[in-house]
Design an enzyme around this catalytic site. Structure first.
Site, PDB file in Angstrom:
ATOM      1  CE  LYS A 189       7.218  -8.449 -18.454  1.00 43.97           C
ATOM      2  NZ  LYS A 189       6.611  -9.703 -18.917  1.00 43.97           N
TER       3      LYS A 189
ATOM      4  CE1 TYR B 111       3.316 -12.959 -24.659  1.00 47.54           C
ATOM      5  CE2 TYR B 111       4.413 -12.549 -22.577  1.00 47.54           C
ATOM      6  CZ  TYR B 111       4.413 -12.520 -23.948  1.00 47.54           C
ATOM      7  OH  TYR B 111       5.519 -12.054 -24.608  1.00 47.54           O
TER       8      TYR B 111
ATOM      9  CE1 TYR C 136       4.433  -8.854 -28.992  1.00 48.29           C
ATOM     10  CE2 TYR C 136       5.058  -7.114 -27.477  1.00 48.29           C
ATOM     11  CZ  TYR C 136       4.990  -8.444 -27.798  1.00 48.29           C
ATOM     12  OH  TYR C 136       5.486  -9.365 -26.911  1.00 48.29           O
TER      13      TYR C 136
ATOM     14  CG  ASP D 132       5.651 -17.132 -16.660  1.00 50.58           C
ATOM     15  OD1 ASP D 132       6.338 -16.278 -16.072  1.00 50.58           O
ATOM     16  OD2 ASP D 132       5.402 -17.078 -17.886  1.00 50.58           O
TER      17      ASP D 132
HETATM   18  C1  LIG Z   1       6.801 -10.700 -19.987  1.00 50.25           C
HETATM   19  C2  LIG Z   1       6.479 -12.117 -19.689  1.00 50.25           C
HETATM   20  C3  LIG Z   1       7.170 -13.170 -20.305  1.00 50.25           C
HETATM   21  C4  LIG Z   1       8.225 -12.937 -21.352  1.00 50.25           C
HETATM   22  O1  LIG Z   1       9.304 -12.208 -20.878  1.00 50.25           O
HETATM   23  P1  LIG Z   1      10.294 -11.494 -21.949  1.00 50.25           P
HETATM   24  O2  LIG Z   1      11.378 -10.940 -21.094  1.00 50.25           O
HETATM   25  O3  LIG Z   1       9.469 -10.438 -22.621  1.00 50.25           O
HETATM   26  O4  LIG Z   1      10.752 -12.544 -22.881  1.00 50.25           O
HETATM   27  C5  LIG Z   1       6.831 -14.455 -19.954  1.00 50.25           C
HETATM   28  N1  LIG Z   1       5.885 -14.704 -19.039  1.00 50.25           N
HETATM   29  C6  LIG Z   1       5.191 -13.723 -18.424  1.00 50.25           C
HETATM   30  C7  LIG Z   1       4.160 -14.068 -17.402  1.00 50.25           C
HETATM   31  C8  LIG Z   1       5.456 -12.393 -18.744  1.00 50.25           C
HETATM   32  O5  LIG Z   1       4.748 -11.417 -18.157  1.00 50.25           O
END
Ligand SMILES: *Cc1c(COP(=O)(O)O)cnc(C)c1O
Length: 423
Positions: free
Chosen positions: A267, A144, A16, A238
């Protein structure tokens, strides 16, 4: 300064980042607890846990020992036709921790891929049920879900990368989060109108992260789950950012009593040490793939899936949630953020202050000099990286109260300095 940064920067392509104008990244040489040590010896208190991963702080001895032990015996092995204990144990533990019958775990290496797998599961679930026409995904404004092509198509159309790649992405259906009656009716109407073409709804439960740290309540999440059930479409949660305690519960869905059909984790899964992600499905989703037809199987398999080092780190991270008071620490962080960030509301140029669990976000109005603010934070001895219109803190859960105060006072100071430059 470090002797590797300048030569390396001639060859690195950073995330980015406008490489023509962006300031050089800070050379970091070590991490310990809640601190990053820079090449010149300075230490920064980390306010964002390396993109929200390092929930136990850096270098926790229990995770270190687990990874070192695994490295000595079986660092990695392919996961087709072979299985190993760290993955088997981790899958069993995740199934026990997650609500309801979320019990089938597919491991990948990044959050975006975990969402891709969830989408593939959802589409193939319907295909296996003779409903190949159900292919559309409903997503929410300001969401996102990742940077890959299928996940970009589910990110906020204005703040995300929709316009940049328009025409190269699948066309999905955007909805507003149903936070009031009007928007609830709108979501119902959208699902009524398109239900026969919809495979799944995808949501970040309680907090939309990279789309601007926007928060909604448990009732909104519960309504989404109920609407999905009512219309017979799958719900994908998610929890890549919210999972593992960040919002105050182990998983954000628990607060609303919601059991999604598929959940995505990543994460903080390994406590910020190694890349790993998981897509976890409920029993009925998995059952739709059981067949005498080999073509009904889930067709996915990343080379490094279920990496044994990463699974060992994740198991050690789960040990720490059991043996150390992580969720109580989140409660304490939430209270301290509320006390110490609320005064930001009085600062000129602040539009909103939002707190949930170990997340404190201040939304700004007016022009924002992101690079200037980032530089100022580093000068004040903290690692804080505002994006878009938001300055936020998501510290490791182990942060001591006085270190958290270092972060909040730096934040207040930078916002106060900015206020003097606003007209
Ligand atoms: C960070 C994130 C992603 C993407 O994860 P990456 O490991 O960066 O591909 C997808 N969804 C959410 C809610 C996120 O915070």
């Amino acid at each position: 300064m470090s002797d590797w940064l300048t030569p390396g920067l001639a060859h690195l392509w950073l995330p980015y980042t406008q490489m023509k104008t962006a300031p050089a990244p800070l050379p970091v040489v070590a991490s310990d607890g809640v601190r990053l040590r820079l090449a010149d010896g300075r230490e920064l208190v980390d306010g964002i846990s390396s993109w929200w991963t390092a929930c136990h702080g850096y270098g926790h001895p229990h995770i270190r020992a687990a990874v070192a032990g695994q490295l000595a015996t079986l660092p990695h092995v392919m996961f087709a036709g072979l299985a190993h204990e760290p993955a088997a144990r981790l899958a069993t533990r995740l199934a026990a921790l997650l609500p309801g019958d979320l019990e089938r775990v597919f491991f990948t290496e990044s959050g975006s891929v975990a969402v891709e797998v969830a989408l593939k599961m959802a589409l193939q679930y319907w295909r296996n049920k003779g409903r190949a026409d159900r292919q559309r995904i409903v997503y929410f404004r300001h969401g996102y879900h990742g940077d890959t092509f299928a996940t970009m198509a589910l990110c906020d159309p204005e703040e995300g990368m929709h316009t940049l790649f328009a025409g190269s992405m699948p066309d999905q259906l955007m909805a507003e989060l149903p936070t009031d009656d009007t928007m609830r009716r709108a979501l119902d109407l959208l699902l009524d109108t398109h239900a026969e073409r919809i495979a799944a709804v995808v949501v970040e439960p309680l907090v939309q992260g990279a789309g601007g740290m926007r928060m909604h309540d448990a009732a909104t999440l519960a309504f989404i789950a109920e609407a999905c059930r009512g219309h017979g479409v799958l719900l994908i949660a998610d929890e890549i950012m919210t999972g593992f305690g960040r919002t105050g519960r182990m998983f954000a869905c628990e607060e609303a009593g919601v059991v999604p059909d598929i959940v995505c984790l990543s994460k903080a899964l390994t406590g910020g040490t190694l890349p790993l992600a998981a897509t976890v499905a409920r029993g009925h989703v998995f059952d739709a793939f059981l067949s005498d037809d080999p073509g009904a199987a889930l067709m996915h398999g990343p080379t490094y899936m279920a990496n044994a080092l990463a699974c060992a780190a994740a198991n050690a991270s789960l040990d720490l949630f059991a043996s150390e008071p992580r969720l109580a620490q989140v409660v304490a962080i939430e209270a301290q953020l509320a006390t110490e960030l609320s005064p930001c509301r009085e600062i000129d140029g602040v539009a909103d202050v939002r707190i949930k669990g170990a997340i404190g976000a201040v939304e700004l109005r007016g022009g924002i000099d992101l690079d200037g603010m980032r530089r100022r934070f580093a000068e004040l001895g903290v690692w804080v990286r505002p994006f878009g219109k938001v300055v936020y803190l998501m510290p490791p859960f182990v942060i001591a109260a006085d270190d958290l105060s270092v972060l909040t006072s730096a934040l207040r100071q930078v916002l106060a300095e900015r206020a003097t430059t606003l007209k």
